[in-house]
Design a protein around this motif. Structure first.
Motif, PDB file in Angstrom:
ATOM      1  N   UNK A 170     -25.822 -23.945 -16.993  1.00 54.93           N
ATOM      2  CA  UNK A 170     -27.138 -23.651 -17.390  1.00 54.93           C
ATOM      3  C   UNK A 170     -27.389 -23.566 -18.864  1.00 54.93           C
ATOM      4  N   UNK A 171     -26.249 -23.589 -19.642  1.00 54.72           N
ATOM      5  CA  UNK A 171     -26.720 -23.663 -21.199  1.00 54.72           C
ATOM      6  C   UNK A 171     -27.253 -25.121 -21.572  1.00 54.72           C
ATOM      7  N   UNK A 172     -28.143 -24.807 -22.460  1.00 55.35           N
ATOM      8  CA  UNK A 172     -28.638 -26.145 -22.852  1.00 55.35           C
ATOM      9  C   UNK A 172     -27.680 -27.029 -23.719  1.00 55.35           C
ATOM     10  N   UNK A 173     -27.682 -28.398 -23.440  1.00 56.81           N
ATOM     11  CA  UNK A 173     -26.985 -29.353 -24.383  1.00 56.81           C
ATOM     12  C   UNK A 173     -25.270 -28.952 -23.761  1.00 56.81           C
ATOM     13  N   UNK A 174     -25.328 -28.879 -22.698  1.00 61.40           N
ATOM     14  CA  UNK A 174     -23.798 -28.471 -22.187  1.00 61.40           C
ATOM     15  C   UNK A 174     -23.367 -30.062 -21.897  1.00 61.40           C
ATOM     16  N   UNK A 175     -22.178 -30.233 -22.373  1.00 59.55           N
ATOM     17  CA  UNK A 175     -21.417 -31.456 -22.386  1.00 59.55           C
ATOM     18  C   UNK A 175     -21.050 -31.932 -20.851  1.00 59.55           C
ATOM     19  N   UNK A 176     -20.683 -30.740 -20.014  1.00 61.75           N
ATOM     20  CA  UNK A 176     -20.127 -31.055 -18.726  1.00 61.75           C
ATOM     21  C   UNK A 176     -21.142 -30.363 -17.847  1.00 61.75           C
ATOM     22  N   UNK A 177     -21.232 -30.811 -16.402  1.00 61.80           N
ATOM     23  CA  UNK A 177     -22.167 -30.485 -15.352  1.00 61.80           C
ATOM     24  C   UNK A 177     -21.790 -29.033 -14.985  1.00 61.80           C
ATOM     25  N   UNK A 178     -20.526 -28.944 -14.607  1.00 60.36           N
ATOM     26  CA  UNK A 178     -19.977 -27.885 -13.863  1.00 60.36           C
ATOM     27  C   UNK A 178     -19.039 -26.919 -14.694  1.00 60.36           C
ATOM     28  N   UNK A 179     -18.897 -25.806 -14.450  1.00 63.08           N
ATOM     29  CA  UNK A 179     -17.582 -24.929 -14.961  1.00 63.08           C
ATOM     30  C   UNK A 179     -17.264 -24.075 -13.757  1.00 63.08           C
ATOM     31  N   UNK A 180     -16.030 -23.632 -13.979  1.00 60.99           N
ATOM     32  CA  UNK A 180     -15.390 -23.013 -13.024  1.00 60.99           C
ATOM     33  C   UNK A 180     -15.703 -21.336 -13.041  1.00 60.99           C
ATOM     34  N   UNK A 181     -15.754 -20.761 -12.071  1.00 63.38           N
ATOM     35  CA  UNK A 181     -15.690 -19.273 -12.296  1.00 63.38           C
ATOM     36  C   UNK A 181     -14.771 -18.484 -11.155  1.00 63.38           C
ATOM     37  N   UNK A 182     -14.067 -17.482 -11.464  1.00 61.96           N
ATOM     38  CA  UNK A 182     -12.857 -16.925 -10.520  1.00 61.96           C
ATOM     39  C   UNK A 182     -13.751 -15.781  -9.972  1.00 61.96           C
ATOM     40  N   UNK A 183     -13.432 -15.686  -8.709  1.00 62.98           N
ATOM     41  CA  UNK A 183     -13.938 -14.515  -7.795  1.00 62.98           C
ATOM     42  C   UNK A 183     -13.029 -13.540  -7.733  1.00 62.98           C
ATOM     43  N   UNK A 184     -13.051 -12.272  -8.617  1.00 64.45           N
ATOM     44  CA  UNK A 184     -11.928 -11.381  -8.768  1.00 64.45           C
ATOM     45  C   UNK A 184     -11.174 -10.699  -7.608  1.00 64.45           C
ATOM     46  N   UNK A 185     -12.367 -10.567  -6.539  1.00 64.10           N
ATOM     47  CA  UNK A 185     -11.911 -10.063  -5.273  1.00 64.10           C
ATOM     48  C   UNK A 185     -11.098 -10.664  -4.445  1.00 64.10           C
ATOM     49  N   UNK A 186     -10.903 -11.930  -4.732  1.00 64.06           N
ATOM     50  CA  UNK A 186     -10.246 -13.174  -3.902  1.00 64.06           C
ATOM     51  C   UNK A 186      -8.905 -13.457  -4.868  1.00 64.06           C
ATOM     52  N   UNK A 187      -9.136 -13.432  -6.002  1.00 64.22           N
ATOM     53  CA  UNK A 187      -7.872 -14.113  -6.989  1.00 64.22           C
ATOM     54  C   UNK A 187      -6.708 -12.807  -6.823  1.00 64.22           C
ATOM     55  N   UNK A 188      -5.495 -13.609  -6.534  1.00 65.03           N
ATOM     56  CA  UNK A 188      -4.226 -12.549  -6.243  1.00 65.03           C
ATOM     57  C   UNK A 188      -3.541 -12.670  -7.516  1.00 65.03           C
ATOM     58  N   UNK A 189      -4.042 -13.479  -8.535  1.00 63.70           N
ATOM     59  CA  UNK A 189      -3.496 -13.386  -9.670  1.00 63.70           C
ATOM     60  C   UNK A 189      -2.007 -14.266  -9.652  1.00 63.70           C
ATOM     61  N   UNK A 190      -2.256 -15.230  -8.866  1.00 60.47           N
ATOM     62  CA  UNK A 190      -0.894 -16.097  -8.911  1.00 60.47           C
ATOM     63  C   UNK A 190      -0.499 -17.011 -10.161  1.00 60.47           C
ATOM     64  N   UNK A 191      -1.674 -17.393 -10.875  1.00 66.53           N
ATOM     65  CA  UNK A 191      -1.486 -18.229 -12.007  1.00 66.53           C
ATOM     66  C   UNK A 191      -1.464 -19.802 -11.727  1.00 66.53           C
ATOM     67  N   UNK A 215     -14.808 -20.504 -20.519  1.00 67.23           N
ATOM     68  CA  UNK A 215     -15.910 -21.453 -20.504  1.00 67.23           C
ATOM     69  C   UNK A 215     -16.075 -22.629 -21.405  1.00 67.23           C
ATOM     70  N   UNK A 216     -15.787 -22.215 -22.564  1.00 66.62           N
ATOM     71  CA  UNK A 216     -15.771 -23.312 -23.694  1.00 66.62           C
ATOM     72  C   UNK A 216     -14.981 -24.469 -23.583  1.00 66.62           C
ATOM     73  N   UNK A 217     -14.023 -24.044 -22.863  1.00 65.28           N
ATOM     74  CA  UNK A 217     -12.786 -25.134 -22.738  1.00 65.28           C
ATOM     75  C   UNK A 217     -12.944 -26.017 -21.480  1.00 65.28           C
ATOM     76  N   UNK A 218     -13.575 -25.209 -20.476  1.00 68.58           N
ATOM     77  CA  UNK A 218     -13.766 -26.057 -18.978  1.00 68.58           C
ATOM     78  C   UNK A 218     -14.688 -27.244 -19.268  1.00 68.58           C
ATOM     79  N   UNK A 219     -13.999 -28.326 -18.546  1.00 66.91           N
ATOM     80  CA  UNK A 219     -14.632 -29.496 -18.392  1.00 66.91           C
ATOM     81  C   UNK A 219     -15.313 -29.856 -16.992  1.00 66.91           C
TER      82      UNK A 219
END
Lengths: 183, 543
Positions: free
Chosen positions: B344-365, B320-324
């Motif tokens: 939601x972290x205060x002072x965040x530089x970016x508005x959004x961050x990505x999160x992976x749903x492990x139930x849907x991820x097939x680990x294709x990369x 998350x620290x790298x996600x823009x």
């Protein structure tokens, strides 16, 4: 230029061949001309009802939900039948026909298919009540009354069984018959 | 059908950049693939990678289903439940080609079933039955079942000798179930016993089941992003044209009407939908029903047993620290496994961050290749790990002059034998080609190799659906994370080839190697000329 055109025709031709094999698969001859015939028994009768009624004791009534409390409960069952088929004097089929349904209160259904060698034969079919298989705790008077009212069915006829023909025996007008086509 | 790298293949001698990713499929899948390899190779040879219908099995099934619907609507107008066989005869007698439309209806239905069978085989070979793909598999099995049911009702509709047999055997099966108080087989005891309601119910089912097919299809593709529902137009038009030609030149015939006073004799059977009839007749209804129950159990439970013995599939994780919050991974993921959430972290530089749903991820990369800051990927396979591997590789084995590095997808072309033995070539097996980060390619090019050739599976045959597509976009069309402009594009090549087409793959590698050799020679000539000019200039100066 020639090579791509040749390849295009190859692809089209191969694709056509694949689809043609699909078309071929829609008409694969299966089976063979039967050498024997078939005797089919198919009918449905309402069984004679044997009813047993009893008074419900108060303690048992109170155990039931209010909407199910009755003073008298009548259980009904139908009289089973015994089916017997003889071909040229030999018993080819004999079985009990029980009333259908979870509570034994549905019609009795006969559906039997019996392979029979071709040729001229003598067919006898008997369809009679079989009270001996009823539960022993039923009142004999009820059983006798049902027995007296229950119809009995008989058929005794010479028949011609052709190869691949289905000889149908059915119930018509209260008796077992061979429809015209079956003779 | 995609393959993985067999352990003893010369092309698999070195895994790289995710090439050692966890097994996706059971050992039996490799056996199945081996059995089907001759067929695969034949189709690859005839059609090439781009037009291979084996890569379009799902979309072809849908296209054919649409043909069945369209022709079925026409037939529905003229079909009469009061005289089923007569109305079919009347359709055949229509001078404007009713029999062609009926034939098209039948052939399309049969071809759809064939496409479904190939689709199932493809899924089994790829191990696409378990984990996040369980829903798709289960709905697929249900779809196949409903298609079969629909086909059976269609055969019965004509009420010919074939339809009669299907109806009778089906009734014998149903009579074993404890749901009817009277045997429904009695409806076929003699002609007068067949109720008109039977044909009504049969027609109703035949029309209603396709609605069930549509619903199941929606659920079947629900969990994948950008599902392709139809094949490419050239393939679609070719299939339609050939089917139409077949229907005109070799239409189905009207079989004799069902005669319940005669035992079934030798009848022409549609083996696609009525394949079970000879078995049913031979083994009797009890064993027949048992076979169907076993088949259904085996099919529906495949997600439990058609899978690798040990599954260490690790879903992608986001640093998350790298996600823009650029959303690229979210847009690229073929399985909609990535969510974009507000920070939601205060002072965040970016508005959004990505999160992976492990139930849907097939680990294709594939998300690895989408991320410029290299902040996402399965553990041990993200962009930073790839760059580190490349650095180590170049340090341990510096490229020879003019040596070409071939990065071959481990699920496909990497299995081709003989790549390693090609002169001036170093072949490395990677994970899905879509997981290769452009920085890795840049590092290999600028690290001294003559060029980098990416061998990917055909776009429509990617195990993870969109790997080759996104890789091409990133290499040539500035899709994030794009290959930087400073990289000489002449030294980067992409080839999407069927893994069974070893000859074409080796030819592509040789061709690229030759191009690089010419490029190197041209560049050396330029350098030599410069030296000569400098010498001459010095002579003149000191003349």
């Amino acid at each position: 230029m020639v090579e791509p055109v040749a390849r295009l025709f190859l692809r089209l031709g191969f694709s056509g061949l694949l689809l043609a094999s699909v078309a071929l698969g829609t008409r694969v001859p299966v089976g063979s001309q039967p050498e024997e015939g078939l005797i089919r028994l198919a009918w449905r009768t309402m069984g004679e009802v044997v009813e047993v009624c009893r008074d419900v004791p108060e303690e048992e009534r109170l155990r039931l939900p209010p909407h199910m409390r009755r003073d008298r409960i009548c259980d009904q069952t139908s009289l089973p039948y015994r089916l017997r088929l003889e071909l040229d004097g030999e018993v080819a089929l004999e079985r009990l026909v029980q009333p259908a349904g979870l509570f034994g209160d549905r019609p009795l259904v006969v559906l039997e298919n019996l392979a029979a060698p071709s040729g001229s034969r003598h067919l006898e079919v008997a369809y009679d009540p079989a009270p001996e298989v009823l539960p022993h705790d039923l009142p004999p008077s009820e059983i006798e009354a049902a027995l007296a009212a229950a119809p009995r069915y008989r058929l005794s006829e010479p028949v011609d069984i052709g190869p691949g023909r289905i000889l149908l025996v059915r119930l018509e007008g209260g008796r077992l018959v061979l429809p015209e086509a079956g003779r | 059908m995609a393959s993985t790298v067999p352990p003893s293949s010369p092309a698999a001698s070195q895994s790289f950049a995710g090439g050692a990713e966890p097994r996706q499929r059971p050992a039996a899948a490799r056996w199945l693939e081996g059995s089907l390899r001759p067929l695969d190779a034949l189709f690859a040879r005839i059609y090439g990678s781009r037009w291979n219908p084996l890569h379009q099995s799902g979309t072809l099934a849908i296209l054919l289903f649409l043909v069945v619907i369209a022709t079925g609507l026409y037939l529905f107008v003229f079909y009469r439940i009061s005289d089923p066989h007569g109305s079919v005869q009347a359709i055949h007698a229509q001078w404007w080609g009713g029999r062609w439309i009926r034939s098209l209806h039948r052939y399309a239905a049969d071809a759809a079933l064939v496409a479904i069978v190939f689709h199932v085989l493809k899924m089994l070979v790829g191990g696409r039955t378990w984990g996040p793909r369980t829903l798709a598999w289960v709905t697929g099995v249900a779809l196949a079942g409903v298609v079969l049911l629909s086909g059976w009702t269609g055969l019965v509709m004509a009420w010919d000798v074939q339809g009669r047999v299907v109806a009778e055997e089906g009734a014998r099966l149903l009579d074993l179930l404890p749901i009817f108080s009277e045997p429904i087989a009695r409806s076929f005891a003699y002609a007068e016993a067949v109720p008109r309601s039977f044909f009504f119910m049969n027609l109703f089912l035949h029309v209603a089941l396709p609605l069930g097919i549509a619903l199941l299809l929606w659920i079947h593709v629900w969990r994948i992003a950008r599902p392709k529902l139809l094949p490419p137009r050239p393939i679609a038009w070719t299939v339609l044209g050939l089917l139409l030609a077949l229907s005109v030149l070799w239409p189905v015939s009207v079989l004799p009407q069902a005669d319940l006073a005669q035992m079934p004799a030798r009848i022409p059977l549609d083996i696609f939908y009525a394949f079970w009839i000879p078995v049913a007749v031979r083994v009797g209804p009890e064993l027949h029903l048992l076979l169907w129950v076993l088949a259904a159990l085996v099919a529906f439970t495949a997600p439990l047993w058609w899978r690798p013995r040990r599954t260490h599939r690790e879903p992608s994780r986001v640093a998350e620290e790298l996600c823009t919050g650029c959303r690229q991974c979210y847009e690229d993921c073929p399985f909609d496994a990535i969510l974009m959430l507000p920070r939601t972290d205060p002072g965040a530089r970016w508005e959004l961050y990505a999160r992976v749903d492990p139930a849907l991820c097939v680990s294709c990369g594939i998300c690895v290749g989408s991320c410029a800051p290299m902040g996402i990927g399965p553990p041990g396979r993200d962009g930073r790990e790839q760059v580190r591997e490349a650095r180590d590789l170049l340090a341990a084995q510096p490229p020879l002059p003019g040596e070409v590095i071939v990065l071959a997808c481990g699920h496909g072309p990497a299995a081709v034998r003989g790549l390693e033995s090609l002169e001036g070539v170093r072949a490395l097996a990677t994970g899905c080609s879509g997981s290769v980060h452009s920085s890795l390619v840049e590092m290999l090019v600028r690290g001294g190799s003559g060029g980098v050739l990416m061998l990917t599976c055909p776009e429509r045959d990617c195990l993870f659906r969109e790997g080759p597509k996104w890789l091409a976009e990133r290499l040539y069309h500035d899709r994030e994370a794009e290959l930087q402009e400073r990289v000489d594009r002449r030294r980067v090549r992409l080839a999407a080839l069927d893994p069974t087409d070893g000859a074409r793959i080796r030819a592509a590698v040789r061709s690229f190697r030759e191009e690089i050799a010419k490029l190197d020679a041209a560049e050396r000539e330029e350098e030599i000329d410069l030296d000569l000019e400098c010498e001459r200039a010095q002579e003149v100066t000191h003349g």
